[in-house]
Design an enzyme around this catalytic site. Structure first.
Site, PDB file in Angstrom:
ATOM      1  N   HIS A   1      -2.906   3.083  -4.616  1.00 21.25           N
ATOM      2  CA  HIS A   1      -2.321   2.618  -3.353  1.00 21.25           C
ATOM      3  C   HIS A   1      -0.923   2.057  -3.578  1.00 21.25           C
ATOM      4  CE1 HIS A   1      -5.616   3.438  -0.651  1.00 21.25           C
ATOM      5  NE2 HIS A   1      -6.480   2.887  -1.492  1.00 21.25           N
TER       6      HIS A   1
ATOM      7  N   TRP B   1      -8.460  -3.326   8.241  1.00 24.20           N
ATOM      8  CA  TRP B   1      -7.520  -2.290   7.799  1.00 24.20           C
ATOM      9  C   TRP B   1      -6.838  -1.751   9.041  1.00 24.20           C
ATOM     10  CZ3 TRP B   1      -6.847  -2.328   2.758  1.00 24.20           C
ATOM     11  CH2 TRP B   1      -7.868  -2.828   1.952  1.00 24.20           C
ATOM     12  N   THR B   2      -5.533  -1.488   8.937  1.00 28.63           N
ATOM     13  CA  THR B   2      -4.797  -1.271  10.188  1.00 28.63           C
ATOM     14  C   THR B   2      -4.219   0.135  10.352  1.00 28.63           C
ATOM     15  OG1 THR B   2      -2.789  -2.166   9.177  1.00 28.63           O
ATOM     16  CG2 THR B   2      -4.212  -3.721  10.364  1.00 28.63           C
TER      17      THR B   2
ATOM     18  N   ASP C   1       0.855  -1.193   0.000  1.00 23.00           N
ATOM     19  CA  ASP C   1       0.000   0.000   0.000  1.00 23.00           C
ATOM     20  C   ASP C   1       0.889   1.241   0.000  1.00 23.00           C
ATOM     21  OD1 ASP C   1      -2.321   1.791   0.415  1.00 23.00           O
ATOM     22  OD2 ASP C   1      -3.350  -0.081   0.875  1.00 23.00           O
TER      23      ASP C   1
ATOM     24  N   TYR D   1     -16.470  -4.718   7.792  1.00 23.47           N
ATOM     25  CA  TYR D   1     -15.248  -3.982   8.121  1.00 23.47           C
ATOM     26  C   TYR D   1     -15.016  -4.044   9.637  1.00 23.47           C
ATOM     27  CZ  TYR D   1     -13.761  -2.324   3.575  1.00 23.47           C
ATOM     28  OH  TYR D   1     -13.260  -2.273   2.293  1.00 23.47           O
TER      29      TYR D   1
ATOM     30  N   GLU E   1      -9.741   2.783  -5.256  1.00 19.45           N
ATOM     31  CA  GLU E   1      -9.344   4.148  -4.907  1.00 19.45           C
ATOM     32  C   GLU E   1      -8.107   4.639  -5.661  1.00 19.45           C
ATOM     33  OE1 GLU E   1     -11.034   4.290  -0.372  1.00 19.45           O
ATOM     34  OE2 GLU E   1      -9.027   3.454  -0.602  1.00 19.45           O
TER      35      GLU E   1
HETATM   36  C1  ACM Z   1     -11.014  -0.509   0.499  1.00 16.89           C
HETATM   37  O1  ACM Z   1     -11.513  -0.471   1.633  1.00 16.89           O
HETATM   38  N1  ACM Z   1     -10.388   0.547  -0.005  1.00 16.89           N
HETATM   39  C2  ACM Z   1     -11.089  -1.691  -0.333  1.00 16.89           C
END
Ligand code: ACM
Ligand code: ZN
Length: 761
Positions: free
Chosen positions: A265, A474-475, A192, A424, A333
């Protein structure tokens, strides 16, 4: 099975002295809930005389189980095929590859499955029937029969190791926990903007430069001004580490899906090799560095031949490391700002006859797909890969809601559901003020449990394209393994039941009972799970104009005590509390009347002048942010100070809002106050002004406009004082902030408005 039968079994066991040192677990508490289970009379005795019989193909699972007995129960199985035995049988009449039969009888445990996967899942169920730890010589296992199979073939967990990096030992622990939950795909987000975490031997600067950032943002992205910790941060997995992890996962029937993000990313790799980005006139390109804060970055891969060569080389090394069928290529994104300005990109658009930059992204992904397919692998991408046309063989991971899944499945593409709304696991999980920092959102356990991975828009035939679902972690705000565990569990446990168990067998309170049991297993495994099942939730009830406040905890095994004046909670809660004045409720669950369990509860109820009045809105709040309904704006309860996803805040996407409050009788108003959320990172903007219109006692109407000036903080307080005025009806007209400005996250999209309690004094 009826309680009398259990009692009879126990009675018989005691009568005939069959109970050895450990009583069996009579009621199976297996998670995820098996398809069917039937308790039988009797027990199987597991001890040093037990022999495990298996054929070569199931050897890995046999070693796994033998090691488990030794390490946890101190039982070394016999090498002599004599008395009680456990037998693995390949049974081709079982149709589902991952399905199994587990028959525990007095003299043997029979495990049948079509494949080793099924044998492994039967073993996982068997383990959940055993004591957690034991040093006793014999263990009694309740006789029963389980028939089981998963509802979905893809059962996944994702982990972002780019924003923060976690050691190999933790990755293994995470994978092991997944396997207990019968999950079979680990989606490893390896690259990323903030770090590249996989060793690629051909490109050493990925290790030297892309794997490290010079510092990291402190606090929440929306806290301004941004502050940084000044400490170099990073790391990467060597190819040796990766091979070890792949094997560990494979021993647990888990496939690893590596994610190499493209074209967006990708700032970390562009920092290492700037030529991968677009050639722009500005000289700022030389200064590209590994990102030190969160968000979306404009430096993305430029679709040049040399970039494709780099990515193909990377894929070559990735393919050699990961034996699974899928490579995840990201695709989410990716801002097209540089592509719009880049000569190379514009020439390519013309040359290929593409309509715009979205089609250029589609060209990019399709080209990489072709290469990856040529290596015998399939691609998965986030749902943005639909924009500009889907690559021919791509599987879509739907994260921006479920719409991407619907569109892709209707185009006959496989889909995996991972909508933010239900999957999430980095979002907040409770209303508790002391929850550790996250990027936002609100996803309580019960909401995860309620998820149905098949979107209702799909026909039965189309729903076959839904492979399953996945929890994402996601961290950005998760800096250490303990916090991953806290965010993942118990929500991943609920998700496992969503994807494995038959929806007919799903029952939340039954799940909570089994979860209480499962948590003991997590304790033994030293997992820092979140436990909110003893937390109290409050709810205001309007009964014919009288207000009551109800207190409840998810597990109702223990008593709740409360107070109404902010003092220590000492009154036993028996029925909803009458709210006849402003009060400050404190409450706590106590076990045996003395041991505090769960978190303390506090709630101020402010009986201001609008509480109980009539309220109406010109628009409906967005369905994801309307849990409290319109009444939540004047119910005396303010929303959470840090977040907007609770039952008190209402959220609107792009709308101009007109709120009408009608009083029962002419009411003197001195002030109107409320709060707006202003989490710009989440596309939320406080409005710039509010117009008021008051209808007075004498039917006259007066209008005012009030500007909102101080709009920099995460919460924008609004307080409007007026000369004491008797009002029958008032309107508040709140104009949406407008389009998100260039340079901000979500630029060009509609902004959101979030409003809290409207307090009228
Ligand atoms: C994402 O949460 N950008 C896949
Ligand atoms: Zn370019």
């Amino acid at each position: 099975m009826k309680i009398q039968v259990y009692l009879k079994i126990i009675f018989l066991l005691i009568l005939f002295g069959c109970v050895k040192e450990t009583p069996p677990v009579v009621v199976p508490n297996i998670i995820p809930k098996p398809l069917s289970q039937e308790i039988k009379e009797g027990v199987f005795i597991l001890d040093k005389n037990t022999f495990l019989e298996y054929s070569k193909e199931h050897e890995k699972v046999a070693i796994f189980l033998t090691d488990y007995f030794k390490e946890n129960l101190n039982i070394v199985l016999s090498s002599d095929n004599k008395e009680g035995k456990i037998k693995f049988i390949t049974d081709n009449t079982i149709l589902n590859d991952e399905g199994y039969l587990l028959k525990i009888a007095k003299n043997q445990i029979l495990i049948s499955a079509k494949t080793t996967k099924g044998i492994f899942y039967a073993v996982q169920s068997l383990i959940q029937l055993l004591p957690l730890k034991s040093n006793l010589k014999q263990i009694s296992i309740q006789n029963l029969e389980i028939k089981d199979e998963p509802q979905f073939s893809y059962r996944g967990m994702h982990l972002d190791v780019a924003r923060h990096f976690f050691p190999v030992a933790f990755i293994k622990k995470f994978i092991n926990l997944m396997s207990i939950l019968k999950m079979n795909n680990f989606h490893w987000h390896l690259t990323d903007d903030q770090g590249w975490r996989i060793e690629i031997k051909k490109y050493p600067k990925l290790q030297e430069i892309a794997a490290y950032r010079k510092e990291t943002l402190i606090g929440h992205y929306s806290d301004k001004p941004h502050q940084f910790n000044g400490k170099k941060y990073g790391g990467y997995y060597t190819q040796k580490d990766i091979k070890e992890i792949v094997k560990y996962a494979s021993d647990r029937q888990i496939t690893i899906i590596p994610e190499i993000e493209m074209p967006g990313h990708s700032q970390a790799s562009i920092a290492a090799y700037p030529e991968l980005g677009c050639t722009l006139i500005s000289s700022s390109r030389d200064k590209i560095e590994v990102a030190t804060k969160w968000g979306i970055f404009e430096d993305i891969y430029c679709p040049k031949e040399s970039t494709f060569k780099f990515l193909e080389d990377v894929i070559d090394e990735v393919v050699a490391l990961f034996p699974g069928k899928y490579i995840h290529i990201g695709g989410d994104e990716a801002p097209k700002i540089n592509w719009e300005k880049c000569e190379n990109c514009q020439i390519l658009i013309k040359k290929e006859g593409l309509k715009d930059e979205h089609e250029l992204q589609s060209y990019f992904i399709t080209r990489m797909e072709k290469y990856i397919n040529s290596k015998g692998k399939q691609i998965i991408g986030w749902d943005e890969i639909l924009e500009g046309g889907l690559a021919p063989n791509a599987t879509v991971m739907s994260w921006r809601g479920t719409n991407g899944a619907v569109i892709a499945a209707k185009q006959k593409h496989d889909v995996i559901l991972t909508p933010q709304s239900h999957c999430y696991l980095n979002h907040y999980q409770s209303d508790n003020k002391n929850e550790p920092l996250t990027n936002g959102g609100y996803l309580p356990l019960q909401k995860v449990y309620s998820f149905n991975p098949i979107p209702p828009e799909l026909t039965k035939k189309e729903s076959k394209y839904v492979l399953g679902a996945q929890g994402n972690i996601w961290t950005e705000y998760i800096t250490n393994p303990k916090k991953i565990e806290y965010m993942a569990f118990p929500r991943a446990i609920a998700l496992s039941e969503v994807i494995w168990s038959d929806s007919k067998n799903k029952n939340y309170s039954d799940f909570i009972n089994r979860l209480e049991h499962f948590n003991k297993r997590l304790d033994v495994m030293n997992v820092n799970y979140a436990n909110h099942i003893y937390d109290i939730k409050g709810k205001l009830i309007d009964e014919n104009g009288k207000l009551f406040f109800e207190l409840k905890s998810t597990s109702n095994k223990f008593d709740i005590f409360y107070s109404k004046d902010g003092s220590n909670p000492t009154t036993l809660y028996e029925e909803p509390i009458l709210v006849d004045s402003t009060m400050y409720i404190k409450a706590q669950v106590y076990k045996s009347g003395i041991i505090k369990i769960g978190n303390p509860f506090e709630q101020k109820i402010n009986l201001h002048k609008a509480v109980g009045s009539k309220i109406s809105l010109n628009v409906t709040p967005h369905k994801a942010y309307n849990t409290g309904g319109t009444k939540a704006l004047i119910n005396g309860i303010s929303g959470n100070d840090k977040r907007y996803g609770d039952t008190e805040w209402l959220g609107f996407s792009g709308d101009d809002i007109e709120i009408t409050i009608e009083f029962d009788e002419p009411t003197e108003i001195n002030s109107i106050s409320t709060r707006f959320h202003n989490g710009n990172g989440q596309w939320i903007y406080a409005p710039k002004e509010i117009k008021f219109s008051f209808q007075l006692e004498d039917e006259k109407t007066v209008n005012y406009i009030e500007q909102i000036n101080n709009r920099d903080s995460l919460l924008v307080n609004f307080n409007y004082k007026i000369k004491a005025t008797k009002v029958i009806k008032m309107k508040m007209m709140i104009k949406n902030y407008g389009e998100i400005p260039i340079g901000k996250q979500g630029a060009g999209n509609k902004s959101w408005t979030f409003i809290d309690e409207i307090i009228i004094e």
